[in-house]
Scaffold this active site. Structure first.
Site, PDB file in Angstrom:
ATOM      1  N   GLU A 344       0.842  -1.188   0.000  1.00  0.00           N
ATOM      2  CA  GLU A 344       0.000   0.000   0.000  1.00  0.00           C
ATOM      3  C   GLU A 344       0.886   1.250   0.000  1.00  0.00           C
ATOM      4  O   GLU A 344       0.662   2.183  -0.760  1.00  0.00           O
ATOM      5  CB  GLU A 344      -0.886  -0.027   1.246  1.00  0.00           C
ATOM      6  CG  GLU A 344      -1.809   1.150   1.408  1.00  0.00           C
ATOM      7  CD  GLU A 344      -2.619   1.058   2.690  1.00  0.00           C
ATOM      8  OE1 GLU A 344      -3.535   1.878   2.849  1.00  0.00           O
ATOM      9  OE2 GLU A 344      -2.336   0.187   3.536  1.00  0.00           O
ATOM     10  N   HIS A 345       1.880   1.255   0.871  1.00  0.00           N
ATOM     11  CA  HIS A 345       2.823   2.366   0.979  1.00  0.00           C
ATOM     12  C   HIS A 345       4.251   1.837   0.790  1.00  0.00           C
ATOM     13  O   HIS A 345       4.622   0.845   1.416  1.00  0.00           O
ATOM     14  CB  HIS A 345       2.768   3.013   2.370  1.00  0.00           C
ATOM     15  CG  HIS A 345       1.391   3.293   2.873  1.00  0.00           C
ATOM     16  ND1 HIS A 345       0.741   4.484   2.667  1.00  0.00           N
ATOM     17  CD2 HIS A 345       0.537   2.525   3.596  1.00  0.00           C
ATOM     18  CE1 HIS A 345      -0.455   4.446   3.240  1.00  0.00           C
ATOM     19  NE2 HIS A 345      -0.596   3.274   3.802  1.00  0.00           N
TER      20      HIS A 345
END
Length: 449
Positions: A344-345
């Site tokens: 996601e990050h």
């Protein structure tokens, strides 16, 4: 409260020699299984069908059954009085933080909208392009089971406002243990965005209401927003009813690729950042330096010990059981691990992050350097923070104004360019057996030809 956190379980996996099981543990976020539990799916399908058939009555029953709240259907929609009470309950510094966050997200998404429609003359006489238009309606789901998350609404609603979606409906579960109140900070964020249609409902039932419509809740064409496994299951279930759902927003995960230029104390803080979300989160640190990976352990242990419960347990589980430390043989292998994990990050905590950026193929967001933190991305920068998780970054992107736009291809031919392409049309039309297609060429032939 502080205490000792044992990092002996924080395993270091050497990727080039790791077993298939070790690699799978990292890439599967420690879950050990794939897909949705069949029992949960069946239960959620029953709730969705109940809402489809009985509307508001099913929403009221779901609140009573699952949330122990006795609310009449008249209270499903948040009232003007509740908006006023929410504003009075939220501190001015938090209101200002909400306003600044909205302004940052707005600025980023305005750039997207400005570039969404385009035309180009690819050759003399042939104009092509795309025209972007906002979708007519959307339902935004904001979770509240684990706390107050106005940033979620900011991140998913601001792009919809900027895109120009005509009807934006917000669905929020009531605060757990309350008598039906909706989180005040979320209501303030809605008010700052000019959104007045906010409804309260149990999560899965609320998703069903948005997809099907009830006497009180309007039916929408698309649903966006993260949630629990039950909410995610409901989002999948309502797609069979013709509602489009932006999927892939599950438990948060993050990866950091670091080299010896990175500050170990900052690395530990950023590794823990996303890990504190819940016991199903995951955080991975990848480096070509064994010294760095070994050196970060005591910093992680020290900073974990400073966290209050339950965040300490969440973060410890997310790092030690669901994530870990990965030793790569080269920077190329480090990025191969990051791309396979598809976080996601992704933070590139390296000396020259821009040089590594071309190798970062799959992640919801890429943060360059140790000053570009996960928390800054989540709350303040303006780039999307509602992002694909659990590997969905390989096939989908974060929520931006693009999420709320549809694009129509446009084209224009002049007569000379049409005649140049005419043989292509007649040849393919004849081959595929479409005489009317071919006739659109022959009818335009000059008389006598």
């Amino acid at each position: 409260m502080t205490g000792t956190v044992n990092m002996a379980d924080l395993r270091l996996v050497e990727w080039s020699t790791a077993t298939a099981e070790e690699r799978h543990r990292i890439l599967s976020r420690g879950s050990g299984h794939d897909g949705i539990d069949e029992g949960l799916r069946a239960s959620i399908a029953t709730i969705v069908e109940d809402v489809r058939k009985r509307g508001d009555a099913a929403l009221v029953d779901a609140l009573g059954r699952f949330d122990k709240m006795d609310l009449p259907a008249e209270r499903l929609r948040v009232s003007e009085e509740e908006f006023a009470q929410a504003r009075a309950a939220v501190s001015e510094p938090l209101v200002e933080a909400i306003r600044t966050s909205i302004a940052q997200v707005r600025a980023f998404n305005e750039l997207i909208v400005e570039r969404a429609s385009w035309t180009v003359e690819t050759r003399p006489g042939l104009l092509v392009g795309e025209q972007a238009t906002a979708i007519p309606s959307v339902g935004l789901f904001v979770p509240s089971g684990k706390g107050s998350f106005p940033s979620v609404l900011i991140q998913i609603a601001t792009p919809a406002v900027v895109a120009g979606v005509e009807r934006i409906v917000v669905m929020v579960p009531p605060v757990p243990g309350s008598t039906g109140q909706v989180d005040p900070a979320t209501l303030v964020a809605a008010q700052e965005l000019g959104l007045s249609e906010v409804y309260r409902s149990n999560g899965p039932a609320g998703i069903a209401a948005l997809a099907c419509g009830t006497e009180t809740v309007p039916k929408v064409r698309k649903i966006v927003g993260p949630g629990s496994p039950a909410v995610a299951c409901a989002q999948l279930e309502v797609q069979r009813l013709g509602c489009v759902v932006e999927v892939g927003f599950g438990p948060t995960d993050a990866a950091i690729v670091a080299d010896d230029s990175a500050d170990l104390r900052l690395l530990a803080a950023d590794l823990i950042n996303e890990a504190e979300h819940g016991p199903d989160s995951s955080a991975v640190l990848v480096s070509t330096s064994r010294t760095l990976l070994e050196g970060v352990r005591p910093h992680v242990a020290e900073q974990l010990a400073e966290l209050p419960e339950p965040r300490r347990t969440y973060a410890t589980t997310s790092i030690a059981a669901n994530g870990g430390l990965v030793l790569a043989a080269s920077r190329e292998e480090a990025m191969e691990v990051a791309n396979a994990y598809a976080p996601e990050h992704l933070q590139l905590a390296v000396e020259e992050p821009k040089a590594l950026l071309p190798l970062a193929k799959y992640s919801g967001t890429v943060l360059l350097g140790q000053w570009t933190t996960f928390a800054a991305s989540n709350f303040a920068i303006g780039t999307p923070a509602t992002l694909p998780t659990t590997g969905f970054a390989q096939v989908s992107s974060g929520v931006t104004a693009s999420t709320y736009l549809v694009r129509a291809a446009i084209a224009q031919l002049d007569e000379p360019e049409f005649r140049r392409l005419a043989p292509v049309v007649t040849e393919l039309a004849g081959h595929e057996g479409f005489p009317a297609h071919a006739a659109t060429v022959t009818v335009r032939q000059p008389a006598g030809d």
